[in-house]
Design a protein around this motif. Structure first.
Motif, PDB file in Angstrom:
ATOM      1  N   GLY A  50       1.094  -1.072  -0.259  1.00  0.00           N
ATOM      2  CA  GLY A  50      -0.452   0.087  -0.021  1.00  0.00           C
ATOM      3  C   GLY A  50       1.089   1.391   0.370  1.00  0.00           C
ATOM      4  N   GLY A  51       1.409   1.119  -0.685  1.00  0.00           N
ATOM      5  CA  GLY A  51       3.347   2.181   0.180  1.00  0.00           C
ATOM      6  C   GLY A  51       3.222   2.754  -0.943  1.00  0.00           C
ATOM      7  N   THR A  52       2.555   1.943  -2.357  1.00  0.00           N
ATOM      8  CA  THR A  52       3.503   3.120  -3.548  1.00  0.00           C
ATOM      9  C   THR A  52       2.085   2.602  -4.243  1.00  0.00           C
ATOM     10  N   LEU A  53       1.147   3.762  -5.512  1.00  0.00           N
ATOM     11  CA  LEU A  53       1.196   3.757  -6.594  1.00  0.00           C
ATOM     12  C   LEU A  53       1.116   3.857  -7.886  1.00  0.00           C
ATOM     13  N   TYR A  54       0.502   3.455  -8.505  1.00  0.00           N
ATOM     14  CA  TYR A  54       1.000   3.579 -10.303  1.00  0.00           C
ATOM     15  C   TYR A  54      -0.121   3.733 -10.867  1.00  0.00           C
ATOM     16  N   ALA A  55       0.037   4.604 -11.577  1.00  0.00           N
ATOM     17  CA  ALA A  55      -1.158   4.998 -12.643  1.00  0.00           C
ATOM     18  C   ALA A  55      -0.260   5.507 -14.245  1.00  0.00           C
ATOM     19  N   VAL A  56      -1.422   4.622 -15.003  1.00  0.00           N
ATOM     20  CA  VAL A  56      -1.292   4.994 -16.436  1.00  0.00           C
ATOM     21  C   VAL A  56      -1.415   6.532 -17.010  1.00  0.00           C
ATOM     22  N   SER A  57      -0.667   6.742 -17.913  1.00  0.00           N
ATOM     23  CA  SER A  57      -1.210   7.960 -19.187  1.00  0.00           C
ATOM     24  C   SER A  57      -1.773   7.301 -19.767  1.00  0.00           C
ATOM     25  N   GLU A  58      -3.536   7.301 -20.165  1.00  0.00           N
ATOM     26  CA  GLU A  58      -4.050   6.710 -21.196  1.00  0.00           C
ATOM     27  C   GLU A  58      -3.922   7.667 -22.370  1.00  0.00           C
ATOM     28  N   THR A  59      -3.041   7.839 -22.739  1.00  0.00           N
ATOM     29  CA  THR A  59      -2.860   8.265 -23.725  1.00  0.00           C
ATOM     30  C   THR A  59      -1.455   8.508 -25.021  1.00  0.00           C
ATOM     31  N   ASP A  82       6.572   2.740 -24.634  1.00  0.00           N
ATOM     32  CA  ASP A  82       6.621   2.329 -25.947  1.00  0.00           C
ATOM     33  C   ASP A  82       5.325   1.900 -26.645  1.00  0.00           C
ATOM     34  N   GLY A  83       4.072   2.456 -26.343  1.00  0.00           N
ATOM     35  CA  GLY A  83       2.711   1.367 -26.695  1.00  0.00           C
ATOM     36  C   GLY A  83       1.856   3.007 -26.594  1.00  0.00           C
ATOM     37  N   SER A  84       1.084   3.282 -27.358  1.00  0.00           N
ATOM     38  CA  SER A  84       0.005   3.789 -27.286  1.00  0.00           C
ATOM     39  C   SER A  84      -1.265   3.266 -27.102  1.00  0.00           C
ATOM     40  N   GLY A  85      -1.909   4.675 -25.891  1.00  0.00           N
ATOM     41  CA  GLY A  85      -3.143   3.995 -25.480  1.00  0.00           C
ATOM     42  C   GLY A  85      -3.076   3.166 -24.077  1.00  0.00           C
ATOM     43  N   PRO A  86      -2.635   3.182 -22.835  1.00  0.00           N
ATOM     44  CA  PRO A  86      -2.752   2.061 -22.588  1.00  0.00           C
ATOM     45  C   PRO A  86      -3.502   2.096 -21.386  1.00  0.00           C
ATOM     46  N   THR A  87      -3.991   0.949 -21.643  1.00  0.00           N
ATOM     47  CA  THR A  87      -6.113   1.085 -20.461  1.00  0.00           C
ATOM     48  C   THR A  87      -5.914  -0.095 -19.102  1.00  0.00           C
ATOM     49  N   HIS A  88      -4.652  -0.058 -19.195  1.00  0.00           N
ATOM     50  CA  HIS A  88      -4.700  -0.966 -17.850  1.00  0.00           C
ATOM     51  C   HIS A  88      -3.193  -1.476 -16.991  1.00  0.00           C
ATOM     52  N   GLY A 120      -4.070   0.923 -27.942  1.00  0.00           N
ATOM     53  CA  GLY A 120      -3.342   1.875 -29.258  1.00  0.00           C
ATOM     54  C   GLY A 120      -2.925   0.700 -30.000  1.00  0.00           C
ATOM     55  N   SER A 121      -1.523   0.420 -29.436  1.00  0.00           N
ATOM     56  CA  SER A 121      -0.712  -0.092 -30.493  1.00  0.00           C
ATOM     57  C   SER A 121      -0.693  -1.969 -30.642  1.00  0.00           C
ATOM     58  N   GLY A 122      -1.780  -1.931 -29.121  1.00  0.00           N
ATOM     59  CA  GLY A 122      -1.780  -3.966 -29.513  1.00  0.00           C
ATOM     60  C   GLY A 122      -0.924  -4.358 -28.961  1.00  0.00           C
ATOM     61  N   SER A 123      -0.083  -3.382 -27.719  1.00  0.00           N
ATOM     62  CA  SER A 123       0.822  -4.892 -26.804  1.00  0.00           C
ATOM     63  C   SER A 123       0.763  -4.483 -25.745  1.00  0.00           C
TER      64      SER A 123
END
Length: 341
Positions: free
Chosen positions: A54-63, A88-94, A108-111
């Motif tokens: 619970g000490g670190t939170l991670y977030a994508v930028s869906e860009t 190194d990919g586009s539109g990370p959703t998760h 976006g990049s399917g990776s």
């Protein structure tokens, strides 16, 4: 948390006016959320995950030029821990934690990308941790190429599992020395458009919610061999939708008796009972807003991020029937996910 209190972290789309990442206090008796702070340091932090401690939170930028950012969690407001790291990919959703890395599913990049996590929880740049999906499906234009929508570890912790809407398949992968490798790809019904997957708590089955057809594909999961076997498909709506339905989130109850899904086009939550190696649709209820994007279950409450109406709604779940009853809501513009810490 420093004060031992329960917290919720809410992601949002800043491009649609969202506040970034909202931290809220959780009343575990009522399920109610109360805003403590917000931080708007990266664009479109649409999906979040917490470290086990619970000490670190991670977030994508869906860009288009997707990234992932680490935040220190100590008190009421997360603080960035280093600069955003490109995926190194586009539109990370998760995103999810797996084997000392943050994995991102890049729609976006399917990776899928693996970003190393240092011992202190911060992120290191990886040049070799990208696994590119290939393939397509019959539904145009949504399936002209791969669209990885979710990635997560299986309950055994041995495998990374990615769900691809564009290729109608689920990929089981390994991660060795920072490199992702395909172990097995499981084909689902052509045109179904799998979006997200939830495992049964005992790790024996997986439930895949399909976005292009309002249904769940029930699969048997063999963790020893890393094999996913489709068994059946169950509708999440009682009748044919009047328009495109766009199912989104899926979660299984901690006791393994129920599965809940959200359907954006119908603004409903579906309750399904787990009956052996089968599912039965019990009922649907209003989602408490418009365009329910994601679900989270905790302490007998179901939380729904209603993206277009801009709120997180919480429901008290009947432990006998699994049916949610609306208990309250918190306004968060362009809400996209809720993570409980």
């Amino acid at each position: 948390m420093a004060d031992g209190g329960r917290r919720a972290f809410i992601g949002s789309f800043t491009a649609a006016g969202g506040p970034g990442i909202v931290t809220a206090q959780v009343d575990t008796d009522s399920g109610a959320l109360t805003v403590l702070s917000s931080v708007n340091s990266v664009p479109d932090p649409s999906c979040l995950t917490l470290s086990p401690d619970g000490g670190t939170l991670y977030a994508v930028s869906e860009t288009a030029d997707g990234a992932v950012t680490a935040y220190r969690v100590d008190g009421d407001q997360p603080e960035p821990a280093g600069r955003p790291v490109p995926v190194d990919g586009s539109g990370p959703t998760h995103l999810a934690l797996f084997a000392g890395h943050v994995l991102t599913a890049n729609y976006g990049s399917g990776s899928v990308t693996a970003v190393p996590v240092r011992p202190d929880g911060t992120l290191a740049r990886s040049a070799s941790g990208v696994l590119r999906h290939t393939g397509a499906g019959p539904h145009t234009p949504r399936q002209q190429g791969p669209h990885a929508h979710q990635v997560q570890p299986d309950p055994s912790g041995r495998w990374a599992v990615s769900v691809d809407l564009g290729t109608d398949s689920v990929r089981v992968c390994t991660l060795t020395d920072g490199a992702l490798a395909l172990h097995r790809e499981t084909a689902l019904r052509p045109g179904s458009g799998p979006r997200h997957l939830a495992f049964h708590p005992d790790g024996s089955h997986a439930y895949v919610v399909n976005e292009l057809s309002p249904s769940i594909t029930l699969c048997r999961w063999n963790a020893a061999e890393g094999v996913l076997t489709p068994l059946s498909e169950t509708p999440v709506l009682s009748g044919a939708p009047a328009r495109d339905a766009y199912p989104s989130g899926i979660v299984a109850s901690p006791d393994g008796r129920f599965v809940w899904t959200a359907t954006r086009g119908e603004d409903v939550l579906s309750v399904l009972a787990v009956e052996g190696e089968g599912l039965r649709l019990v009922t649907t209820v209003p989602c408490g807003g418009h365009w329910p994007r994601a679900l989270t279950v905790s302490d007998g409450f179901l939380y729904v991020a209603n993206e277009r109406s801009g709120e997180v709604t919480w429901f008290a779940v009947d432990p006998r029937t699994g049916v949610p009853r609306r208990a309250g809501s918190l306004g968060v513009t362009a809400a996209s996910c809720v993570v409980l810490g």
